[in-house]
Design a protein around this motif. Sequence first.
Motif, mmCIF file in Angstrom:
data_model
loop_
_atom_site.group_PDB
_atom_site.id
_atom_site.type_symbol
_atom_site.label_atom_id
_atom_site.label_comp_id
_atom_site.label_asym_id
_atom_site.label_seq_id
_atom_site.Cartn_x
_atom_site.Cartn_y
_atom_site.Cartn_z
ATOM 1 N N TYR A 122 0.873 -1.276 0.081
ATOM 2 C CA TYR A 122 -0.009 -0.058 0.014
ATOM 3 C C TYR A 122 0.886 1.306 -0.017
ATOM 4 O O TYR A 122 1.824 1.412 0.624
ATOM 5 N N THR A 123 0.539 1.950 -0.817
ATOM 6 C CA THR A 123 1.089 3.335 -0.740
ATOM 7 C C THR A 123 0.224 4.474 -1.099
ATOM 8 O O THR A 123 -0.930 4.185 -1.874
ATOM 9 N N GLY A 124 0.224 5.654 -0.563
ATOM 10 C CA GLY A 124 -0.609 6.670 -0.751
ATOM 11 C C GLY A 124 -1.132 7.331 0.746
ATOM 12 O O GLY A 124 -0.509 7.422 1.365
ATOM 13 N N ASN A 125 -2.516 7.763 0.384
ATOM 14 C CA ASN A 125 -3.077 8.503 1.686
ATOM 15 C C ASN A 125 -2.782 7.934 3.010
ATOM 16 O O ASN A 125 -2.733 6.553 2.950
ATOM 17 N N ASN A 126 -2.678 8.577 4.033
ATOM 18 C CA ASN A 126 -2.565 8.159 5.373
ATOM 19 C C ASN A 126 -1.306 7.230 5.895
ATOM 20 O O ASN A 126 -1.136 7.026 6.707
ATOM 21 N N LEU A 127 -0.208 7.460 4.849
ATOM 22 C CA LEU A 127 1.082 7.072 5.034
ATOM 23 C C LEU A 127 2.090 8.352 5.246
ATOM 24 O O LEU A 127 1.763 9.388 4.281
ATOM 25 N N PRO A 128 3.086 8.158 5.864
ATOM 26 C CA PRO A 128 4.038 9.287 6.016
ATOM 27 C C PRO A 128 4.740 9.401 4.402
ATOM 28 O O PRO A 128 4.565 8.472 3.705
ATOM 29 N N GLU A 129 5.066 10.639 4.103
ATOM 30 C CA GLU A 129 5.715 10.976 2.954
ATOM 31 C C GLU A 129 7.015 10.122 2.831
ATOM 32 O O GLU A 129 7.761 9.893 3.846
ATOM 33 N N GLY A 130 7.280 9.477 1.644
ATOM 34 C CA GLY A 130 8.414 8.547 1.359
ATOM 35 C C GLY A 130 8.247 6.969 2.037
ATOM 36 O O GLY A 130 9.118 6.527 2.083
ATOM 37 N N LYS A 131 7.159 6.690 2.312
ATOM 38 C CA LYS A 131 6.784 5.601 2.976
ATOM 39 C C LYS A 131 5.830 4.684 2.397
ATOM 40 O O LYS A 131 5.029 5.136 1.505
#
Length: 178
Positions: A128-137
Amino acid sequence: MFKGYVDAILSRLGIAKIKTEPLKSDVFAEGLRMAVGEETLVEFGTLKKSILKHFDIKQDVFYADFNWNVVLKIVNTKIKFVDIARYPEVRRDLALLVDESVSFDAIYAIARQSEKSLLKNVVLFDVYTGNNLPEGKKSYAVSFTIQDTSKTLTDEQIDKVMGKVQKNLTSELGAILR
């Protein structure tokens, strides 16, 4: 692309030195024949419109006709049997927050180094990448299969293995449990 599937099947069976030639047939509008020597392994291609019309099919159909008698005669593999495990395997899943640069291969390698004997399988089942994750994670959901072939594992043993794996993932990759 369809030829790639046929090639993959033959490659997986360990069949090499295959000659490919165009096929003239009552079945195929365009087709290929793959053979070893004079023995045909497979004929494949797109079916003729007249056949499709007979079955009221309005789109192209790709078809492969393997000559399994010849294929099995050429394949020289020995079948190995393994006893069914007497003791149950245990599956544990972890959702790991990692840097975008971290690959699953790195997670796999660290997990396998952490526990060589009891860890039987490591599988990535979600990214999963995208919303609700810190930048670059990004978030990896990874499944770990643990099994001892000589006894049933206790919760304490399983927790010890998973703790070691998690500790190494955190120290070497900066992975955070989600």
